[in-house]
Design a protein around this motif. Structure first.
Motif, PDB file in Angstrom:
ATOM      1  N   LYS A 294       0.835  -1.216   0.000  1.00 55.27           N
ATOM      2  CA  LYS A 294       0.000   0.000   0.000  1.00 55.27           C
ATOM      3  C   LYS A 294       0.865   1.260   0.000  1.00 55.27           C
ATOM      4  N   TRP A 295       2.042   1.150  -0.645  1.00 56.65           N
ATOM      5  CA  TRP A 295       2.971   2.280  -0.671  1.00 56.65           C
ATOM      6  C   TRP A 295       2.418   3.454  -1.484  1.00 56.65           C
ATOM      7  N   ASP A 296       1.469   3.180  -2.376  1.00 57.85           N
ATOM      8  CA  ASP A 296       0.878   4.243  -3.190  1.00 57.85           C
ATOM      9  C   ASP A 296       0.072   5.229  -2.348  1.00 57.85           C
ATOM     10  N   LYS A 299       2.402   9.471   1.482  1.00 62.25           N
ATOM     11  CA  LYS A 299       2.884  10.722   0.882  1.00 62.25           C
ATOM     12  C   LYS A 299       3.919  11.447   1.746  1.00 62.25           C
ATOM     13  N   SER A 326       2.730  -1.513  -4.357  1.00 62.59           N
ATOM     14  CA  SER A 326       1.277  -1.489  -4.154  1.00 62.59           C
ATOM     15  C   SER A 326       0.691  -2.691  -4.868  1.00 62.59           C
ATOM     16  N   THR A 329      -2.477  -1.538  -7.125  1.00 61.23           N
ATOM     17  CA  THR A 329      -2.230  -0.838  -8.393  1.00 61.23           C
ATOM     18  C   THR A 329      -1.100  -1.487  -9.198  1.00 61.23           C
ATOM     19  N   LYS A 331       1.909  -1.055  -8.742  1.00 62.49           N
ATOM     20  CA  LYS A 331       3.060  -0.156  -8.817  1.00 62.49           C
ATOM     21  C   LYS A 331       4.247  -0.784  -8.095  1.00 62.49           C
ATOM     22  N   ARG A 332       5.419  -0.825  -8.745  1.00 65.99           N
ATOM     23  CA  ARG A 332       6.674  -1.376  -8.235  1.00 65.99           C
ATOM     24  C   ARG A 332       6.624  -2.889  -8.001  1.00 65.99           C
TER      25      ARG A 332
END
Length: 436
Positions: A294-296, A299, A326, A329, A331-332
């Motif tokens: 859940k790094w997305d 912030k 994430s 999503t 992402k990464r």
């Protein structure tokens, strides 16, 4: 490798914990002459004549309306659901009771193979009650005394008759990766992101995944096995029967894996239970990767700063890589498999004896251990004695002179000289004289 499971069930105070301890060979269950002492299921790996299996001890099933009896009954039913074979333990001294028939009815519904063990046959009353138990209607009855070891071989022969010996099982050489962590940190979403398909049910309700689920994944022409597990919670905070069942499944998944991905919820931050989960994986000698999920949604902190926080909180596992991604999503997500491959190589890393000795002896000369009563530790020879994880044996003059801080120093030197990222390493000391 997945082993069969045996559950010991019965009414309270018939000797389940005594028999459990006898089979696993150590004092694991608490033995006390008070009904209800073993409230939760306790599980342990056991071996009989080279047949490996999991053994579950359960609380006694009681129809009275005591506060814990309903919960104990639920736990026993879950253990029965999990088991391949059930040892139904009854008390020969007291004879048949209402609770025995309650247990019988539960076992009949399960349609599992049942071996009735009639305990306490060393007393006179048991011999008089022996044949009454045939009224229960099962096929196999074994008279035993859990305390005095009577009938043990007959019982274990009956229980394990259909189990395979360990040699007969073909070893699966594919790397096995278990995804572990507290409930609702995104484990199922992560495995779906890896597999690129909805292989497991994803829900934001903690505890959706009740079983460990194996999925085969092909990456660059090579197959890997991913094991999704139910969330692990601190034992004192496990109230729902499904979660208790899930904890057992998660522990078994760790046991049969090579690498554990400990999933951390970036939104919630690092919790104490995250440390317990990672510690269990290390205790079992598994490769370790932290996955911050859940790094997305984050912030206000950088990857570098969160990594520093991870290193501070997980000081016992600073060798483990940290991956930020994430699952939702994706992402990464591409950063995960290269780390898995690297750790997979490292848990099996073999080091040449000559090079290993050079590193160890250089470390020794650089920092001599302190003397104790005019005696100083001397290291004569080092060799690698195993993999998964890498194990090293050092021959010394007196292993009692080894201080834990010096062992840690040698471990750090090994990590500085060889790529052992992501894997625990074991160092054992043996006296050169052969006096261990």
């Amino acid at each position: 490798m997945s082993f069969p499971t045996v559950a010991i069930v019965g009414r309270p105070n018939v000797g389940k914990s005594t028999l459990f301890n006898k089979i696993v060979g150590e004092q694991v269950s608490i033995i006390e002459d008070i009904p209800g002492v073993t409230r939760d299921r306790i599980y342990q790996e056991a071996i009989y004549q080279n047949k490996h299996f999991y053994l579950i001890d359960t609380g006694g099933i009681d129809v009275s309306k005591d506060l814990f009896n309903y919960e104990i009954k639920i736990q026993a039913e879950i253990a029965i659901q999990q088991a391949d074979v059930i040892i139904f333990l009854v008390d020969g001294k007291e004879g048949l009771t209402e609770n025995d028939f309650v247990v019988r009815d539960i076992l009949r519904k399960s349609k599992k193979r049942v071996v009735v063990a009639i305990n306490k046959v060393d007393v006179k009353e048991a011999k008089e009650n022996l044949y009454d138990f045939y009224e229960l209607g099962f096929d196999t009855y074994i008279p035993i005394s859990a305390i005095h070891n009577t009938g043990y071989i007959d019982l274990m022969d009956a229980v394990t008759m259909n189990f395979s010996s360990i040699e007969k099982e073909e070893e699966d050489t594919r790397l096995k990766i278990s995804i572990i962590g507290r409930p609702n940190v995104g484990k199922s979403s992560l495995i779906n992101a890896i597999l690129k398909e909805e292989r497991t049910v994803v829900s934001n309700v903690a505890g959706t995944t009740r079983d460990a689920i194996d999925s085969v994944f092909k990456y660059h022409g090579k197959e890997y096995i991913f094991i999704d597990t139910a969330g692990m919670r601190k034992k004192g905070k496990i109230f729902e029967n499904v979660e208790k069942y899930s904890l057992l499944r998660s522990m078994k998944a760790i046991d049969k894996s090579d690498i554990c991905l400990v999933v951390i919820n970036a939104e919630e931050g690092i919790k104490e239970q995250d440390k317990h989960i990672a510690g269990y994986a290390i205790e079992k000698g598994k490769g370790l990767i932290f996955v911050v999920n859940k790094w997305d949604l984050i912030k206000d902190i950088t990857i570098q700063d969160f990594t520093k926080l991870m290193r501070a909180e997980f000081q016992f596992a600073t060798y483990a890589p940290v991956v930020f991604l994430s699952a939702l999503t994706t992402k990464r997500i591409h950063t995960l498999m290269p780390e898995i491959i690297k750790v997979g190589e490292n848990i099996q890393r073999e080091i040449k004896t000559s090079i290993l000795n050079q590193v160890i002896l250089d470390a020794y000369q650089l920092n001599l251990p302190p003397s104790y009563k005019n005696n100083r530790l001397k290291i004569y020879f080092a060799n690698q004695s195993g993999v998964k994880p890498p194990k090293f044996t050092l021959r010394v003059n007196n292993k009692k002179l080894v201080h834990f801080s010096y062992q840690r120093y040698l471990e750090n030197k090994l990590r500085q000289n060889f790529d052992l990222e992501g894997t625990p390493i074991y160092i054992q000391f043996k006296n050169r004289s052969g006096d261990e």
